[in-house]
Design a protein around this motif. Structure first.
Motif, PDB file in Angstrom:
ATOM      1  N   ILE A 179       2.064  14.288  -2.340  1.00  0.00           N
ATOM      2  CA  ILE A 179       1.328  13.844  -3.525  1.00  0.00           C
ATOM      3  C   ILE A 179       1.843  12.479  -3.978  1.00  0.00           C
ATOM      4  N   ALA A 180       3.168  12.335  -4.018  1.00  0.00           N
ATOM      5  CA  ALA A 180       3.760  11.096  -4.513  1.00  0.00           C
ATOM      6  C   ALA A 180       3.394   9.903  -3.642  1.00  0.00           C
ATOM      7  N   LYS A 181       3.524  10.051  -2.318  1.00  0.00           N
ATOM      8  CA  LYS A 181       3.257   8.907  -1.440  1.00  0.00           C
ATOM      9  C   LYS A 181       1.772   8.546  -1.449  1.00  0.00           C
ATOM     10  N   ALA A 182       0.902   9.553  -1.455  1.00  0.00           N
ATOM     11  CA  ALA A 182      -0.532   9.277  -1.474  1.00  0.00           C
ATOM     12  C   ALA A 182      -0.946   8.632  -2.789  1.00  0.00           C
ATOM     13  N   TRP A 183      -0.486   9.192  -3.907  1.00  0.00           N
ATOM     14  CA  TRP A 183      -0.890   8.694  -5.219  1.00  0.00           C
ATOM     15  C   TRP A 183      -0.281   7.322  -5.492  1.00  0.00           C
ATOM     16  N   THR A 184       1.007   7.184  -5.241  1.00  0.00           N
ATOM     17  CA  THR A 184       1.694   5.936  -5.586  1.00  0.00           C
ATOM     18  C   THR A 184       1.165   4.767  -4.761  1.00  0.00           C
ATOM     19  N   GLY A 185       0.923   4.998  -3.468  1.00  0.00           N
ATOM     20  CA  GLY A 185       0.394   3.930  -2.636  1.00  0.00           C
ATOM     21  C   GLY A 185      -0.949   3.435  -3.130  1.00  0.00           C
ATOM     22  N   ARG A 186      -1.834   4.370  -3.471  1.00  0.00           N
ATOM     23  CA  ARG A 186      -3.148   3.986  -3.975  1.00  0.00           C
ATOM     24  C   ARG A 186      -3.045   3.348  -5.358  1.00  0.00           C
ATOM     25  N   ARG A 221      -1.813  -0.298  -5.125  1.00  0.00           N
ATOM     26  CA  ARG A 221      -2.881  -1.148  -4.594  1.00  0.00           C
ATOM     27  C   ARG A 221      -3.976  -1.357  -5.632  1.00  0.00           C
ATOM     28  N   ASN A 222      -4.407  -0.268  -6.293  1.00  0.00           N
ATOM     29  CA  ASN A 222      -5.485  -0.378  -7.270  1.00  0.00           C
ATOM     30  C   ASN A 222      -5.082  -1.216  -8.479  1.00  0.00           C
ATOM     31  N   LEU A 223      -3.828  -1.088  -8.910  1.00  0.00           N
ATOM     32  CA  LEU A 223      -3.359  -1.893 -10.044  1.00  0.00           C
ATOM     33  C   LEU A 223      -3.410  -3.379  -9.720  1.00  0.00           C
ATOM     34  N   THR A 224      -3.008  -3.724  -8.510  1.00  0.00           N
ATOM     35  CA  THR A 224      -3.031  -5.147  -8.163  1.00  0.00           C
ATOM     36  C   THR A 224      -4.466  -5.667  -8.072  1.00  0.00           C
ATOM     37  N   LEU A 225      -5.392  -4.860  -7.574  1.00  0.00           N
ATOM     38  CA  LEU A 225      -6.787  -5.293  -7.482  1.00  0.00           C
ATOM     39  C   LEU A 225      -7.383  -5.497  -8.879  1.00  0.00           C
ATOM     40  N   THR A 226      -7.105  -4.573  -9.794  1.00  0.00           N
ATOM     41  CA  THR A 226      -7.590  -4.730 -11.162  1.00  0.00           C
ATOM     42  C   THR A 226      -6.943  -5.947 -11.818  1.00  0.00           C
ATOM     43  N   ALA A 227      -5.666  -6.155 -11.527  1.00  0.00           N
ATOM     44  CA  ALA A 227      -4.966  -7.314 -12.099  1.00  0.00           C
ATOM     45  C   ALA A 227      -5.598  -8.616 -11.621  1.00  0.00           C
ATOM     46  N   HIS A 228      -5.965  -8.690 -10.353  1.00  0.00           N
ATOM     47  CA  HIS A 228      -6.637  -9.888  -9.845  1.00  0.00           C
ATOM     48  C   HIS A 228      -7.944 -10.126 -10.597  1.00  0.00           C
ATOM     49  N   HIS A 269       0.008 -12.500  -6.208  1.00  0.00           N
ATOM     50  CA  HIS A 269      -0.283 -12.349  -4.788  1.00  0.00           C
ATOM     51  C   HIS A 269       0.873 -11.707  -4.040  1.00  0.00           C
ATOM     52  N   ARG A 270       2.085 -12.023  -4.438  1.00  0.00           N
ATOM     53  CA  ARG A 270       3.248 -11.428  -3.772  1.00  0.00           C
ATOM     54  C   ARG A 270       3.255  -9.914  -3.961  1.00  0.00           C
ATOM     55  N   TYR A 271       2.908  -9.479  -5.162  1.00  0.00           N
ATOM     56  CA  TYR A 271       2.890  -8.045  -5.437  1.00  0.00           C
ATOM     57  C   TYR A 271       1.733  -7.350  -4.718  1.00  0.00           C
ATOM     58  N   SER A 272       0.566  -7.972  -4.682  1.00  0.00           N
ATOM     59  CA  SER A 272      -0.573  -7.323  -4.035  1.00  0.00           C
ATOM     60  C   SER A 272      -0.356  -7.202  -2.529  1.00  0.00           C
ATOM     61  N   ALA A 273       0.254  -8.226  -1.919  1.00  0.00           N
ATOM     62  CA  ALA A 273       0.561  -8.141  -0.487  1.00  0.00           C
ATOM     63  C   ALA A 273       1.606  -7.060  -0.225  1.00  0.00           C
ATOM     64  N   ARG A 274       2.608  -6.983  -1.100  1.00  0.00           N
ATOM     65  CA  ARG A 274       3.650  -5.971  -0.944  1.00  0.00           C
ATOM     66  C   ARG A 274       3.081  -4.568  -1.151  1.00  0.00           C
ATOM     67  N   ALA A 275       2.112  -4.460  -2.064  1.00  0.00           N
ATOM     68  CA  ALA A 275       1.503  -3.156  -2.325  1.00  0.00           C
ATOM     69  C   ALA A 275       0.799  -2.633  -1.085  1.00  0.00           C
ATOM     70  N   LYS A 276       0.076  -3.491  -0.400  1.00  0.00           N
ATOM     71  CA  LYS A 276      -0.649  -3.041   0.783  1.00  0.00           C
ATOM     72  C   LYS A 276       0.307  -2.675   1.906  1.00  0.00           C
ATOM     73  N   GLU A 277       1.353  -3.455   2.087  1.00  0.00           N
ATOM     74  CA  GLU A 277       2.332  -3.148   3.138  1.00  0.00           C
ATOM     75  C   GLU A 277       3.040  -1.833   2.832  1.00  0.00           C
ATOM     76  N   ALA A 278       3.419  -1.631   1.567  1.00  0.00           N
ATOM     77  CA  ALA A 278       4.146  -0.418   1.193  1.00  0.00           C
ATOM     78  C   ALA A 278       3.265   0.816   1.304  1.00  0.00           C
ATOM     79  N   GLU A 279       1.973   0.663   1.033  1.00  0.00           N
ATOM     80  CA  GLU A 279       1.063   1.794   1.156  1.00  0.00           C
ATOM     81  C   GLU A 279       1.021   2.330   2.584  1.00  0.00           C
ATOM     82  N   LEU A 280       1.195   1.445   3.569  1.00  0.00           N
ATOM     83  CA  LEU A 280       1.107   1.840   4.970  1.00  0.00           C
ATOM     84  C   LEU A 280       2.439   2.308   5.553  1.00  0.00           C
ATOM     85  N   ARG A 281       3.551   1.794   5.022  1.00  0.00           N
ATOM     86  CA  ARG A 281       4.859   2.133   5.596  1.00  0.00           C
ATOM     87  C   ARG A 281       5.186   3.607   5.370  1.00  0.00           C
TER      88      ARG A 281
END
Length: 376
Positions: free
Chosen positions: A309-316, A319-326, A341-353
């Motif tokens: 639950i944590a990894k699925a929810w936190t990753g999304r 990512r969603n917070l950075t998209l809304t922030a943009h 941009h640094r945070y949004s790129a890191r969010a996508k990488e962390a979601e996949l790791r």
């Protein structure tokens, strides 16, 4: 179960936040982008003196003996500051060697890892496999009193600056872990460019010959401990994402309170208020499930469902917070020099790791006895 930090833990977090805010300036971060390690030696030495790299390591080997939940609170501050991901890689490598290494390997390496003098990094995933050991093609075999390794590992954090790799390899009966010094003949490291600005590498092992003492733990018995390690690191990565998402929420709230449009502050528009409120709600939910997973793992309680639950929810959520922030930053949010941009790129990488949100949802579905849609 108490998910709120204690006064002592809050003090450690506050000190970490002050240190990172003072050390990580915009100018210094831009200079680090051109560094092979992603940071300069002065910063790394300062982090080593603080004891962060050995925070979760046993006291017998120069660490602080902190629980996984306490390490998670420290990692959260690193995520908030978008600190060099080398810190996470060093913590992960140290925890990996503490979990899998022999007593002799731990004595030889862990004190130096805790001081920041040596870096051990994990080399587990491959091009066609990250968490399925049956698909690994990297092999280790006996040749008399020696070990011979062949294969290729991908997504290796800090591979270009590592002093040793903890490699997972098939041995004909199962998976073994082998500690491979970076300078061993036959080891080549090729840097990979990533949008997350972390330092990933491909590590090629070609006829790498090592003494039998390089075997970390029992032959063919490494996978259960590697799987447990992956779970613990995935939970720590959730903490990193929580910190980053919190920083994105803060910068967005400040921006809409300061930026004027049509003669009024953006934050006075009801739709803007609702978007920021949604960001805060999603973050708070992610924070609670992440800390619950960390607490259960630290207490050695069953945590498979909570971690999924944590990894699925936190990753999304990140990512969603950075998209809304943009969206709320408008044109400023699409200037690549902006810190967002640094945070949004890191969010996508962390979601996949350590597995994407979809993979962890599949894990959750399996645990609940459900059949994921893609398997129907």
């Amino acid at each position: 179960m108490h998910l709120a930090p204690t006064e002592e833990q809050q003090a450690i977090q506050a000190e970490a936040r002050r240190f990172l805010a003072a050390e990580i300036t915009r100018e210094r971060r831009l200079a680090w982008d051109a560094e092979p390690a992603g940071y300069d030696p002065a910063f790394w030495q300062a982090v080593g003196r603080l004891g962060w790299l050995g925070y979760g390591l046993p006291r017998a080997h120069g660490g602080e003996g902190a629980s996984l939940l306490e390490v998670g609170l420290l990692v959260e501050e690193c995520g908030r500051a978008a600190a060099p991901f080398g810190i996470f890689a060093a913590i992960a490598g140290g925890l990996g060697l503490a979990a899998l290494g022999t007593p002799a390997q731990q004595r030889a390496w862990l004190p130096a890892v805790a001081r920041g003098e040596k870096l051990v990094t994990l080399a587990v995933a491959e091009a066609e496999a990250s968490s399925n050991p049956a698909a690994f093609v990297t092999t280790v075999r006996r040749r008399g009193a020696r070990l011979v390794l062949d294969g290729e590992k991908r997504y290796v954090l800090q591979g270009g600056t590592a002093d040793a790799f903890l490699v997972a390899a098939r041995d004909g009966r199962g998976v073994s872990a082998v500690l491979v010094p970076a300078g061993t003949p036959g080891v080549t490291v090729r840097a990979q460019k990533t949008f997350g600005k972390d330092r990933q590498s491909v590590v090629r092992l070609k006829n790498v010959i090592l003494p039998a003492s390089a075997l970390a733990g029992r032959a063919a018995g490494a996978w259960p401990r590697l799987r447990q390690l992956r779970d613990r690191l995935a939970a720590l990565l959730c903490a990193d994402m929580i910190g980053g998402a919190d920083a994105v929420l803060d910068m967005t709230a400040r921006y809409v309170c300061e930026r004027e449009q049509f003669g009024v502050k953006l934050g006075t528009f009801q739709m803007v208020q609702q978007m920021v409120a949604d960001m805060a709600i999603e973050l708070e939910g992610a924070r609670h499930v992440a800390r619950q997973a960390l607490w259960r793992l630290a207490a050695r309680r069953p945590a498979a469902r909570e971690l999924a639950i944590a990894k699925a929810w936190t990753g999304r959520a990140y990512r969603n917070l950075t998209l809304t922030a943009h969206q709320l930053h408008g044109g400023a949010g699409y200037v690549v020099e902006h810190e967002l941009h640094r945070y949004s790129a890191r969010a996508k990488e962390a979601e996949l790791r350590f597995g994407s949100s979809e993979e962890w949802l599949d894990t959750l579905a399996d645990g609940l006895g459900l059949v994921p849609a893609r398997r129907r």
